[in-house]
Design an enzyme around this catalytic site. Structure first.
Site, short mmCIF file in Angstrom:
data_model
loop_
_atom_site.label_atom_id
_atom_site.label_comp_id
_atom_site.label_asym_id
_atom_site.label_seq_id
_atom_site.Cartn_x
_atom_site.Cartn_y
_atom_site.Cartn_z
N SER A 15 39.32 2.24 15.44
CA SER A 15 40.36 1.55 16.20
C SER A 15 40.56 2.10 17.61
O SER A 15 40.69 1.31 18.56
CB SER A 15 41.68 1.57 15.43
OG SER A 15 41.59 0.79 14.26
N THR A 52 47.91 0.11 8.41
CA THR A 52 46.89 0.05 7.37
C THR A 52 47.45 0.59 6.06
O THR A 52 48.63 0.95 5.97
CB THR A 52 45.62 0.81 7.81
OG1 THR A 52 44.58 0.56 6.87
CG2 THR A 52 45.86 2.31 7.91
N LYS A 56 51.28 -1.75 4.64
CA LYS A 56 51.34 -3.12 5.15
C LYS A 56 52.53 -3.90 4.59
O LYS A 56 53.06 -4.79 5.26
CB LYS A 56 50.04 -3.86 4.86
CG LYS A 56 48.86 -3.34 5.68
CD LYS A 56 47.62 -4.19 5.47
CE LYS A 56 46.46 -3.67 6.30
NZ LYS A 56 45.26 -4.55 6.19
N GLY A 120 45.88 -6.85 -1.24
CA GLY A 120 46.40 -7.42 0.00
C GLY A 120 45.35 -8.14 0.82
O GLY A 120 45.62 -9.21 1.38
N ASP A 145 40.71 -15.57 -14.72
CA ASP A 145 39.38 -15.55 -14.11
C ASP A 145 39.02 -14.09 -13.80
O ASP A 145 39.62 -13.48 -12.92
CB ASP A 145 39.35 -16.38 -12.84
CG ASP A 145 39.59 -17.85 -13.11
OD1 ASP A 145 38.75 -18.46 -13.80
OD2 ASP A 145 40.62 -18.38 -12.66
#
Length: 405
Positions: A15, A52, A56, A120, A145
């Site tokens: 970043s 992060t 979040k 997330g 599923d």
């Protein structure tokens, strides 16, 4: 303007490098424990934050305003401190994945899309795919599923991995077998290290277009920077930054016959590019505890090849290195994905008559030409680029540097 990345354990992050290319502002890493979060958000000296794992969702209650996207997803990865001191929360991961899908050129409308994982990141990917008209099915470890009944979704045309399966340092792992999805048209993996996950490598082998997470990383950062600076940044910046990141992260692997100059070229490239140089033969000797000629003499070629694959598995995980390999690494197909996952592979070609044989057990067998005829199609199979190394050293080095652009 002060910005940065908020998380608990950040380690290495791309970043700061990305944001240095996007705007004229300071960018720091803020590692905070949960009990420090509230004080930092309310009183910290920052203009904007990326957020992060694991914060979040935790930051949402501290935001006086949320964007429609953040409200939809219930999570925030970008924060702006407003003039009145309150916090505005947005989610640019959505913008990042949307940009990735658009950049890939795949049409997902009306198609069944399997989203692997239910965390997330999965929620974000689901939202984008649904907005683009896909029929989304979430695959998790439990629930209706799951990975035990994937056969009911063999008709899926889009597969998106949002799990950490296959992420460095667990390279080589895959969440599923793509052979079970004959209708698959595109694979997305939001992991960006390694550049090509095992899932992507299998897609490539099956002829399915596959796209990693590096573009998403650059695109979400671009959108965050727009929010902080209150200005539009051209989409071309995402492509430029992605290319710069890829060039920095991608390793350079040199293959070719014994004596073709791999070690010499690697050393020169390391000096020219300020990169670490590694040699698979050196690691083989470390793993075996003996010189290579002794491995051949006491354990045979099969044992040597096993050590070689073990060495390549370790070195192939690395990013941004220069790797000189042994001449016969191409004789084992399992070495290809280990080398290809993070690198551009260069075949150094030198005339057979110019190849030395001293200290090279197989080259001393007197069958160098026959060896080359066997290996030549294998070098071609592994290589992304072919470099003539019959001339001056600087010519080969410059040819490799040009190929990387």
């Amino acid at each position: 303007m002060k910005c940065g990345l908020l998380g608990r354990t950040l380690g290495h992050s791309y970043s700061p490098a990305i944001h240095a290319l996007l705007g004229n502002y300071d960018y720091a890493l803020y590692e905070k424990e949960p009990d420090e979060l509230e004080d930092f958000l309310l009183h910290g000296d920052f203009t904007g934050l990326n957020v992060t794992i694991p914060y979040k969702k935790a930051v949402v209650p501290y935001c006086a305003r949320l964007s429609p996207t953040a409200q939809l997803l219930g999570s925030v990865n970008t924060i702006l401190r407003l003039p009145d001191g309150t916090l505005y929360g947005d989610n640019t991961d959505y913008d990042g994945f949307l940009s990735l899908v658009r950049q890939s050129g795949a049409d997902v409308q009306g198609k069944k899309a399997l989203v692997l994982g239910s965390g997330g990141a999965s929620v974000t990917v689901q939202a984008v795919l649904r907005a683009l008209g896909a029929e989304v099915v979430v695959i998790s470890r439990s629930g209706e599923d799951n990975y035990a009944n994937l056969s009911r979704h063999a008709d899926a045309k889009i597969i998106a991995n949002t799990t950490p399966v296959g992420m460095y340092p667990h390279n080589g792992e895959s969440p599923l077998d793509l052979a079970a999805f004959p209708a698959c048209e595109a694979v997305y993996d939001i992991i960006y290290n390694p550049e090509r996950t095992a899932l992507m490598l299998q897609a490539e082998a099956l002829g399915i277009p596959a796209f990693g997470g590096l573009h998403m990383l650059a695109a979400q950062a671009k959108r965050a920077s727009e929010i902080w600076q209150n200005t539009a940044i051209p989409d071309s910046e995402t492509v430029r930054i992605e290319a710069l990141l890829r060039a920095d992260m991608r390793s350079i692997v040199l293959i070719g016959m014994p004596g073709c100059g791999k070690s010499t070229v690697a050393a020169a490239l390391g000096a020219a590019l300020s990169r670490q140089v590694c040699d698979s033969d050196a690691l083989i000797e470390e793993l075996a505890g003996m010189p290579i000629p002794q491995i051949f003499a006491t354990q045979g070629e099969d044992a040597f090849r096993a050590y070689e694959t073990q060495a390549i598995a370790q070195l192939g995980k690395r990013s941004g290195i220069i790797l000189a390999t042994g001449g016969g690494c191409v004789t084992r197909e399992e070495n290809y994905p280990l080398l290809h996952q993070n690198s551009a592979i260069f075949w150094l070609k030198r005339d057979i008559s110019q190849l030395p044989t001293d200290g090279r057990p197989l080259s001393q067998s007197g069958k160098l030409e026959a060896m080359y005829e066997v290996r030549r199609p294998l070098y071609a199979r592994f290589a992304d680029h072919v470099i003539d190394n019959n001339g001056p050293l600087e010519d080969a080095v410059n040819a490799i540097k040009e190929a990387l652009l």
